[in-house]
Design a protein around this motif. Structure first.
Motif, mmCIF file in Angstrom:
data_model
loop_
_atom_site.group_PDB
_atom_site.id
_atom_site.type_symbol
_atom_site.label_atom_id
_atom_site.label_comp_id
_atom_site.label_asym_id
_atom_site.label_seq_id
_atom_site.Cartn_x
_atom_site.Cartn_y
_atom_site.Cartn_z
ATOM 1 N N ILE A 164 0.939 -1.186 0.201
ATOM 2 C CA ILE A 164 0.007 -0.152 0.143
ATOM 3 C C ILE A 164 0.692 1.323 0.217
ATOM 4 C CG2 ILE A 164 -1.910 1.417 1.127
ATOM 5 C CD1 ILE A 164 -2.741 -1.734 -0.126
ATOM 6 N N PRO A 165 1.764 1.469 0.839
ATOM 7 C CA PRO A 165 2.583 2.543 0.815
ATOM 8 C C PRO A 165 3.337 2.825 -0.465
ATOM 9 C CG PRO A 165 3.063 1.521 2.746
ATOM 10 C CD PRO A 165 2.309 0.502 1.937
ATOM 11 N N ALA A 166 3.898 1.815 -1.265
ATOM 12 C CA ALA A 166 4.328 1.763 -2.378
ATOM 13 C C ALA A 166 3.490 2.247 -3.647
ATOM 14 C CB ALA A 166 4.902 0.353 -3.117
ATOM 15 N N LEU A 167 1.920 1.845 -3.597
ATOM 16 C CA LEU A 167 0.918 2.176 -4.475
ATOM 17 C C LEU A 167 0.702 3.653 -4.122
ATOM 18 C CD1 LEU A 167 -1.016 -1.075 -4.496
ATOM 19 C CD2 LEU A 167 0.289 -0.361 -6.392
ATOM 20 N N GLY A 223 18.177 -0.105 -3.053
ATOM 21 C CA GLY A 223 18.497 1.019 -1.713
ATOM 22 C C GLY A 223 17.240 0.881 -1.108
ATOM 23 N N PHE A 224 16.233 0.329 -1.394
ATOM 24 C CA PHE A 224 14.671 0.460 -0.694
ATOM 25 C C PHE A 224 14.504 -1.100 -0.077
ATOM 26 C CE2 PHE A 224 13.210 4.583 -1.276
ATOM 27 C CZ PHE A 224 14.269 5.129 -2.556
ATOM 28 N N ALA A 225 13.660 -1.148 0.907
ATOM 29 C CA ALA A 225 13.113 -2.509 1.327
ATOM 30 C C ALA A 225 11.689 -2.309 0.765
ATOM 31 C CB ALA A 225 12.860 -2.577 2.984
ATOM 32 N N MET A 226 11.537 -3.625 0.013
ATOM 33 C CA MET A 226 10.321 -3.721 -0.570
ATOM 34 C C MET A 226 9.228 -4.476 0.051
ATOM 35 S SD MET A 226 10.978 -2.124 -3.364
ATOM 36 C CE MET A 226 9.471 -2.295 -4.111
ATOM 37 N N SER A 227 9.849 -5.273 0.720
ATOM 38 C CA SER A 227 8.556 -6.259 1.566
ATOM 39 C C SER A 227 9.386 -6.889 2.768
ATOM 40 C CB SER A 227 8.390 -7.338 0.610
ATOM 41 O OG SER A 227 7.506 -8.134 1.071
ATOM 42 N N ARG A 228 8.542 -7.227 3.866
ATOM 43 C CA ARG A 228 9.086 -7.860 4.890
ATOM 44 C C ARG A 228 8.900 -9.258 4.353
ATOM 45 N NH1 ARG A 228 7.429 -5.149 10.635
ATOM 46 N NH2 ARG A 228 6.817 -3.297 9.842
ATOM 47 N N ILE A 229 9.824 -10.169 4.971
ATOM 48 C CA ILE A 229 10.126 -11.622 4.808
ATOM 49 C C ILE A 229 9.331 -12.490 5.521
ATOM 50 C CG2 ILE A 229 11.525 -13.691 3.880
ATOM 51 C CD1 ILE A 229 13.347 -11.850 2.890
ATOM 52 N N ASP A 275 10.814 2.992 4.256
ATOM 53 C CA ASP A 275 9.665 3.860 4.155
ATOM 54 C C ASP A 275 8.482 2.610 3.559
ATOM 55 O OD1 ASP A 275 10.469 7.057 3.517
ATOM 56 O OD2 ASP A 275 9.769 6.007 5.342
ATOM 57 N N LEU A 276 8.813 1.845 2.698
ATOM 58 C CA LEU A 276 7.843 1.045 2.275
ATOM 59 C C LEU A 276 7.327 -0.211 3.204
ATOM 60 C CD1 LEU A 276 9.156 0.983 -1.432
ATOM 61 C CD2 LEU A 276 7.267 2.309 -0.812
ATOM 62 N N VAL A 277 8.219 -0.254 3.976
ATOM 63 C CA VAL A 277 7.769 -1.559 4.899
ATOM 64 C C VAL A 277 7.251 -1.204 6.126
ATOM 65 C CG1 VAL A 277 9.027 -3.242 3.472
ATOM 66 C CG2 VAL A 277 10.060 -2.123 5.426
ATOM 67 N N ARG A 278 7.026 0.085 6.472
ATOM 68 C CA ARG A 278 6.637 0.567 7.854
ATOM 69 C C ARG A 278 5.008 0.589 7.999
ATOM 70 N NH1 ARG A 278 9.219 6.278 8.222
ATOM 71 N NH2 ARG A 278 8.063 6.323 10.171
#
Lengths: 375, 345, 92
Positions: free
Chosen positions: A259-262, C53-59, C34-37
């Motif tokens: 969601i933050p990415a979208l 350089g960005f975290a896209m997802s939590r594993i 920022d994308l995984v908070r």
């Protein structure tokens, strides 16, 4: 390496391969398309085709953002670098992509200030450190990379940074898949679905492929076991005559997306009415540009780009290879006029381009391929 | 013009790729430099030239060092300047005797930096048992030499304990690697500070003489070919051998020693460890019946504890290097095209 | 598409919540998170998927374990039969 090594376990790989052999009925021929260039690269790097029976054919899809970028856009980017105030920043993948007057690397050798970055944030940092220069970031990538560009632009805006701009070539995956499905003569039985794009867009956007076109799609990870497991899941679906979206890469891909990415994408970008894709022609609503809120950081508005359309050399069959109609070695220029050293088209430059992957990794005896890449 | 002097070089200008140790470098050397410049005394483009001086066989080599930054974890340009040339002589089957060191200094270089490098050169030479007997020094304008460029010429006496040539390599021979690969190249990449990566890693720069001595002593008659895999990595060195000898080289992926940090950095950046430069390793081809003896000897030598047998020579696919995974997949390991470029895709 | 690598969080910055230091096989890198908070705060030893350089997802360890369990069950009986029939997967 955790979350990597266990998915490269030799014994489990052999087991998965055995399961595939069991499921792939010998009287049938399966054509599976892996959409993502990253999967193409993985298939060749790990020689996964060696493990598949001869009646499973892997067709390489168009999910390579460097490969689908028309040469004219490369030229546009390079023209920005001809301004002595500009520092053009590009990812490593772009450095050897040929424009009409050479690759970024060659232009750099001739004196253009072109620098490789590993993240758009590096470009932002350069802008802050060089207030008297104009830093332009050559943005490429599908929805995986677009949010990074978006967040970087948000930071630029928050900082009030005036000497930073983005030359945006982000494209979206769904229109490319739809273009493949609508290609006349296209026969794909199922899709090995994008892995990292899906961490952003989730799995829902692929549902039309199953409902409207009746083809299964399994979003897949990139390690050997991921790809093999996805093929198992696909074969099971095909065997039961169902077509669904399944998420093999659930450890990383959220069904609803990020969601933050979208949100970041929606805040910074808008869809271009149309964009030219190498090999696929003009596709509407398939690419991103900076919206009005961010027009100040749009390199195409700040600078003049020639915007010339450059058609590929007639002999190069990049388009057909991109659509999976031809295998790389079936292009007339493959391995002769077009090699990773002297690439004619981007599929030979990008490490995930089908031609480069094939040329670099596939063991060739004579003119044929090893195992089942469907020669 | 005799066939051997025909120019086969169509590039309009020199690019960084021509210095990267891969295909472009080979094209430049074989297509332009060798035909025009190199006379009939040379053996086929090995690490050192073998020169006959009135019946005495000498190995003669030169190497240039243009590294940035000058100092990095594990060493500095001074260390490279000595070890690089010593190693070139060692893998050619020679005992290094003397070095000439040419310094091209950039105006603005601090005297302190120069002193540090001179001390590094002296120390490395002492350690390698070789003497610096002279050289030359020039100063160029600021902006023209990345601080300092060094060229080292070395001369050594041919050691009769082993004879190396690609023409001696046969199917069935084994490939021996002296230790972990990729340490130097990744260390330099990180030391440049352009990427935000931090790792506890250092250059492997060192003299390989102790290991080569041990190898020669225990398995000399079985040694067929040897190279020090600097720019272009092990992949480029083996590809050159495969092409020169017309054989296939089959590597066993899981036997290749790679440090976890090198693997991690390569995974993060999308690089291939086999393409990364090394400055303290050798790769050798040894006859099968000498292989275990050779391995034991190198492992017993100082610094050789990570040595491994990593593959074998085969007939097919000719002129190709392949790597076989633990689960039966086979892929080609190609020679590097230009500099290794990190990728995002 | 896309090179993204799993990395473990080794350092967090309370005054800079958009950043974290992740580690991959002893290699450390500062990344933007920022994308995984979300409502669940990040913790040291969490695993993230990193891209440019960005975290896209939590594993998810749970999903990973489940996947491993499924993979272990695949083809076990058939693998034994295949080996008897001479499929030479062990050839290197």
């Amino acid at each position: 390496m955790k979350y990597v090594d266990e998915f490269r376990d030799a014994q489990l790989i052999r087991q998965a391969a055995a399961e595939i052999r069991k499921l792939a009925r010998p009287d049938k021929h399966f054509r599976l398309m892996e959409v993502c260039g990253g999967h193409t690269h993985a298939i060749y790097r790990f020689a996964l085709a060696d493990l598949l029976p001869g009646n499973i054919e892997l067709v390489h899809g168009p999910g390579c953002p460097v490969c689908v970028l028309p040469m004219g856009r490369v030229d546009d980017g390079l023209s920005l670098a001809s301004d002595p105030k500009v520092i053009l920043t590009v990812f490593g993948d772009m450095m050897r992509v040929p424009g009409r007057t050479g690759t970024p690397l060659e232009h750099k050798a001739r004196g253009a200030d072109i620098r490789m970055v590993y993240s758009p944030l590096d470009a932002l940092k350069l802008a802050r450190e060089n207030p008297d220069r104009e830093v332009v970031f050559f943005a490429i990538g599908f929805e995986t990379t677009a949010p990074s560009t978006a967040l970087t632009l948000r930071q630029a805006r928050a900082l009030g940074l005036r000497n930073f701009s983005v030359f945006c070539n982000h494209v979206t995956i769904i229109p490319a898949i739809r273009a493949i499905l609508d290609s006349p003569g296209m026969r794909i039985d199922a899709f090995i679905g994008p892995g990292h794009v899906s961490t952003v867009i989730g799995c829902r956007p692929y549902e039309f492929i199953t409902t409207r076109y009746g083809k299964p799609l399994v979003t897949s990870g990139f390690e050997p076991l991921d790809v093999l497991q996805s093929i198992v899941m696909i074969l099971r679906q095909l065997d039961s005559g169902i077509a669904r979206v399944e998420n093999q890469y659930a450890r990383v891909v959220p069904w609803e997306g990020n969601i933050p990415a979208l949100k970041a994408l929606a805040e910074v970008f808008e869809l271009r009415p149309y964009f030219e894709w190498r090999g696929l022609g003009f596709i509407s609503q398939s690419a991103l540009r900076l919206n009005d809120e961010y027009s100040e950081w749009d390199a195409e508005k700040r600078f003049h780009v020639p915007g010339v359309r450059v058609t590929d050399p007639k002999a190069a069959q990049c388009g057909e290879v991109l659509k999976g109609v031809l295998k790389p070695h079936q292009c007339k220029l493959f391995g002769r006029e077009c090699t990773p050293e002297k690439p004619v088209g981007a599929l030979m430059v990008s490490s995930e381009g089908a031609c480069a992957a094939f040329h670099n990794y596939a063991v060739r005896t004579g003119a044929t391929t090893a195992a089942s890449t469907g020669s | 013009m005799p066939a051997s002097q025909q120019i086969r070089f169509a590039d309009a200008q020199i690019e960084m790729a021509h210095g990267a140790g891969g295909k472009a470098s080979r094209r430049l050397i074989e297509g332009l430099i060798a035909p025009l410049m190199i006379g009939p005394l040379a053996n086929p483009l090995g690490d050192s030239a073998i020169v006959d001086v009135e019946g005495v066989q000498l190995a003669f080599t030169a190497d240039s060092f243009v590294v940035r930054p000058l100092r990095f974890p594990g060493g500095s340009i001074g260390d490279l300047a000595v070890n690089g040339t010593v190693n070139d002589l060692a893998v050619s089957g020679a005992r290094p005797v003397a070095l000439l060191v040419t310094l091209i200094l950039e105006a603005g270089l601090s005297a302190e930096s120069l002193e540090m490098e001179l001390r590094a050169i002296a120390s490395a030479a002492l350690n390698a048992g070789v003497t610096v007997v002279g050289g030359d020094t020039k100063v160029v304008e600021h902006g023209k030499a990345d601080g300092m460029y060094i060229t080292t010429a070395g001369i050594g006496a041919l050691d009769n304990r082993f004879v190396c040539s690609s023409s001696l390599v046969r199917p069935g021979d084994k490939v021996l690697l002296s230790g972990s690969i990729g340490d130097h190249g990744i260390t330099i990449l990180l030391a440049r500070g352009e990427i935000d990566l931090d790792a506890d890693l250092q250059s492997d720069t060192r003299s390989i003489l102790p290991m080569v001595d041990a190898l020669a002593g225990a398995a000399g008659p079985g040694v067929r070919w040897m190279r020090d895999p600097t720019r272009g990595g092990v992949a480029s060195a083996l590809n050159e051998l495969a092409r020169d000898a017309g054989v296939a080289i089959a590597l066993s992926e899981e036997t290749i020693p790679v440090r976890a940090q090198v693997r991690g950095a390569c995974e993060l950046l999308g690089l291939e460890p086999l393409h990364i430069a090394n400055e303290g390793q050798f790769v050798a081809v040894v006859a099968a019946d000498y292989a275990e003896m050779a391995l034991a000897a190198v492992r017993g030598a100082p610094g050789g504890h990570e040595a491994a047998l990593i593959g074998e020579v085969r007939e097919t696919p000719a002129r190709t290097v392949i790597s076989c995974s633990a689960y039966g997949g086979t892929r080609v390991v190609d020679m590097l095209v230009g500099d290794p470029l990190p990728r995002i895709c | 598409m896309c090179l993204a690598i799993p990395g473990k969080i080794v350092e967090l910055f309370p005054d800079q919540p958009h950043l974290a230091v992740i580690e991959v096989s002893g290699v450390r890198r500062k990344v933007n998170v920022d994308l995984v908070r979300d409502e669940v705060p990040l913790a040291v030893s969490d695993w993230l998927l990193i891209h440019v350089g960005f975290a896209m997802s939590r594993i998810s360890a749970e999903y990973a374990d489940e996947q491993m369990r499924l993979l272990t069950m695949l083809g076990e009986a058939d693998q034994a039969i295949s080996e008897l029939e001479g499929y030479e997967f062990d050839q290197t």
